[in-house]
Design a protein around this motif. Structure first.
Motif, PDB file in Angstrom:
ATOM      1  N   ILE A  16      11.090 -15.655  -2.818  1.00 48.29           N
ATOM      2  CA  ILE A  16      11.643 -15.114  -1.253  1.00 48.29           C
ATOM      3  C   ILE A  16      10.949 -13.797  -1.019  1.00 48.29           C
ATOM      4  N   LEU A  17      10.066 -13.476  -0.059  1.00 51.05           N
ATOM      5  CA  LEU A  17       9.147 -12.355   0.385  1.00 51.05           C
ATOM      6  C   LEU A  17       9.982 -11.544   1.194  1.00 51.05           C
ATOM      7  N   PHE A  18      10.165 -10.082   1.062  1.00 52.97           N
ATOM      8  CA  PHE A  18      10.621  -9.358   2.015  1.00 52.97           C
ATOM      9  C   PHE A  18       9.480  -8.486   2.714  1.00 52.97           C
ATOM     10  N   GLU A  38       0.987  -1.280  -0.114  1.00 50.47           N
ATOM     11  CA  GLU A  38       0.207  -0.158  -0.006  1.00 50.47           C
ATOM     12  C   GLU A  38       0.894   1.161  -0.020  1.00 50.47           C
ATOM     13  N   THR A  39       0.320   2.238  -0.082  1.00 47.63           N
ATOM     14  CA  THR A  39       1.055   3.547  -0.124  1.00 47.63           C
ATOM     15  C   THR A  39       1.746   3.954   0.911  1.00 47.63           C
ATOM     16  N   GLY A  40       1.594   3.244   2.157  1.00 44.12           N
ATOM     17  CA  GLY A  40       2.425   3.638   3.392  1.00 44.12           C
ATOM     18  C   GLY A  40       3.296   2.679   3.811  1.00 44.12           C
ATOM     19  N   THR A  41       3.145   1.463   3.197  1.00 45.37           N
ATOM     20  CA  THR A  41       4.009   0.330   3.617  1.00 45.37           C
ATOM     21  C   THR A  41       4.217  -0.826   2.563  1.00 45.37           C
ATOM     22  N   THR A  42       5.133  -1.279   2.188  1.00 43.01           N
ATOM     23  CA  THR A  42       5.630  -2.148   0.991  1.00 43.01           C
ATOM     24  C   THR A  42       5.971  -3.329   1.635  1.00 43.01           C
ATOM     25  N   ALA A  43       5.793  -4.663   0.793  1.00 41.85           N
ATOM     26  CA  ALA A  43       6.656  -5.781   0.906  1.00 41.85           C
ATOM     27  C   ALA A  43       7.123  -5.993  -0.739  1.00 41.85           C
ATOM     28  N   TRP A  44       8.112  -6.877  -0.551  1.00 38.80           N
ATOM     29  CA  TRP A  44       8.723  -6.977  -2.068  1.00 38.80           C
ATOM     30  C   TRP A  44       9.125  -8.612  -2.421  1.00 38.80           C
ATOM     31  N   ALA A  45       8.752  -8.833  -3.433  1.00 37.58           N
ATOM     32  CA  ALA A  45       8.700 -10.395  -3.731  1.00 37.58           C
ATOM     33  C   ALA A  45       9.803 -10.719  -4.810  1.00 37.58           C
ATOM     34  N   LEU A  46      10.882 -11.407  -4.468  1.00 41.29           N
ATOM     35  CA  LEU A  46      11.982 -11.762  -5.178  1.00 41.29           C
ATOM     36  C   LEU A  46      11.699 -13.056  -5.828  1.00 41.29           C
ATOM     37  N   THR A  47      11.744 -13.167  -7.082  1.00 34.74           N
ATOM     38  CA  THR A  47      11.427 -14.470  -7.641  1.00 34.74           C
ATOM     39  C   THR A  47      12.876 -15.189  -7.848  1.00 34.74           C
ATOM     40  N   THR A  48      13.081 -16.653  -7.880  1.00 35.87           N
ATOM     41  CA  THR A  48      14.145 -17.176  -7.896  1.00 35.87           C
ATOM     42  C   THR A  48      13.685 -18.509  -8.896  1.00 35.87           C
ATOM     43  N   SER A  49      14.796 -19.484  -9.003  1.00 39.29           N
ATOM     44  CA  SER A  49      14.581 -20.409  -9.983  1.00 39.29           C
ATOM     45  C   SER A  49      13.859 -21.548  -9.121  1.00 39.29           C
ATOM     46  N   GLU A  50      13.775 -21.255  -7.991  1.00 38.71           N
ATOM     47  CA  GLU A  50      13.173 -22.251  -7.046  1.00 38.71           C
ATOM     48  C   GLU A  50      11.857 -21.823  -6.178  1.00 38.71           C
ATOM     49  N   GLY A  51      11.383 -20.771  -6.528  1.00 40.31           N
ATOM     50  CA  GLY A  51      10.327 -19.951  -5.701  1.00 40.31           C
ATOM     51  C   GLY A  51      10.655 -18.443  -5.177  1.00 40.31           C
TER      52      GLY A  51
END
Ligand SMILES: [Zn+2]
Length: 316
Positions: free
Chosen positions: A97-99, A82-95
């Motif tokens: 990783i969510l920050f 959302e505009t106040g808080t974020t999460a980041w999804a890193l894609t890899t060859s095996e799934g």
């Protein structure tokens, strides 16, 4: 930072920030022009200073953060939240990783539904890295653990801190104790390795991360600063925070992408606006070079120093 902490003067920041965001974003939208690098940088630093530097004492009414549509930012990185808080999804060859895990009340919408919206499967979330034990970042961890079997990673210190810190706003369920890491630990998932850096101060065990992202043929390195606001910290906490900021800024000369879990801190909404109208051969708006990364961390460090000075002055 937590949006509803009036004590921390965050309400003032949120209101000012929304005005800054509204004015800058409407500039781009209204004129149909691409935001240039200088304009983005000015907006990014204005909102960063609003968030972390000392400010006026008055606190205007709060604003409610709006959902931000999920967006692909690098070939292997997606912005969620959302505009106040974020999460980041890193894609890899095996799934994936969510920050950070967003809030308990909106994790389904901001993470699970949002991943599906960009063509990813939330069942593929293998790891969730919690930057620090405040419930705007760990709040969704229990849901992710229960529904997708994701492994939850936190620092040793913040697994403990999570249970003693008085949560703000709606209470979030604690994830079951899982993976504890410390400074210098790494995780590798398929073709991707993430390095963890203990950057205590905002909490006793704030975890920052360094990881690679791809933009076509180019690889860049994200410096994910796991902490944010400092207004609530006592003087010794501020000193600790400043030491962590200083160290993280200098740690790895490859890091050229400043990133955080609040758009106010990293200017991600401004950069996203620019990214969406990026032309062939244009530079990537999230890439600022190692000097840019250091400047960003220096600003965070110096703002904390100004807050420290103010608190020491008031205590005299
Ligand atoms: Zn926090």
């Amino acid at each position: 930072m937590f949006i509803k902490i009036s004590l921390f003067n965050v309400l003032r920041v949120s209101t000012l920030l929304s005005a800054v965001i509204a004015s800058w974003l409407s500039f781009g939208t209204a004129t149909g022009q691409t935001l240039d690098a200088d304009t983005i940088r000015d907006a990014q630093y204005a909102s960063l200073r609003n968030m972390i530097c000392p400010g006026p004492d008055s606190a205007p009414p709060a604003i409610t953060p709006a959902l931000a549509p999920p967006a692909q930012v690098f070939d292997n990185l997606y912005m969620l939240g959302e505009t106040g808080t974020t999460a980041w999804a890193l894609t890899t060859s095996e799934g994936i990783i969510l920050f950070d895990a967003m809030f308990n009340h909106n994790v389904e919408e901001t993470v699970a539904d949002a991943l599906a919206e960009v063509g990813l499967d939330p069942q593929d979330i293998r790891y969730v890295v919690i930057s620090h034990a405040h419930n705007d970042h760990f709040g969704g961890a229990w849901y992710l653990q229960q529904n997708f079997g994701s492994r939850i990673i936190m620092s040793v210190e913040d697994w403990e801190h999570m249970h003693t810190w008085p949560q703000r706003g709606e209470l979030a369920p604690f994830p079951h104790y899982d993976t504890a890491v410390s400074d210098g630990y790494t995780i590798t998932l398929g073709d991707t390795t993430v390095e963890f850096v203990l950057t205590s101060g905002h909490t006793p065990g704030t975890l920052s991360s360094i990881f690679p992202v791809r933009d076509g043929d180019n690889t860049h390195y994200v410096g994910y600063w796991g902490a944010s606001s400092v207004g609530f910290l006592p003087p010794d906490g501020l000193v600790e925070y400043m030491g962590s900021a200083d160290r993280f800024g200098r740690l790895d000369g490859r890091v050229d992408v400043p990133m955080a879990n609040h758009p106010a801190a990293d200017g991600s909404l401004f950069k996203l606006e620019a990214l969406q109208s990026r032309g062939d051969g244009d530079p990537h708006p999230f890439v600022e070079g190692n000097d840019g990364f250091k400047q960003w961390m220096d600003t965070i460090h110096d703002c904390a120093g100004d807050v420290l000075e103010q608190k020491l002055r008031e205590a005299r």
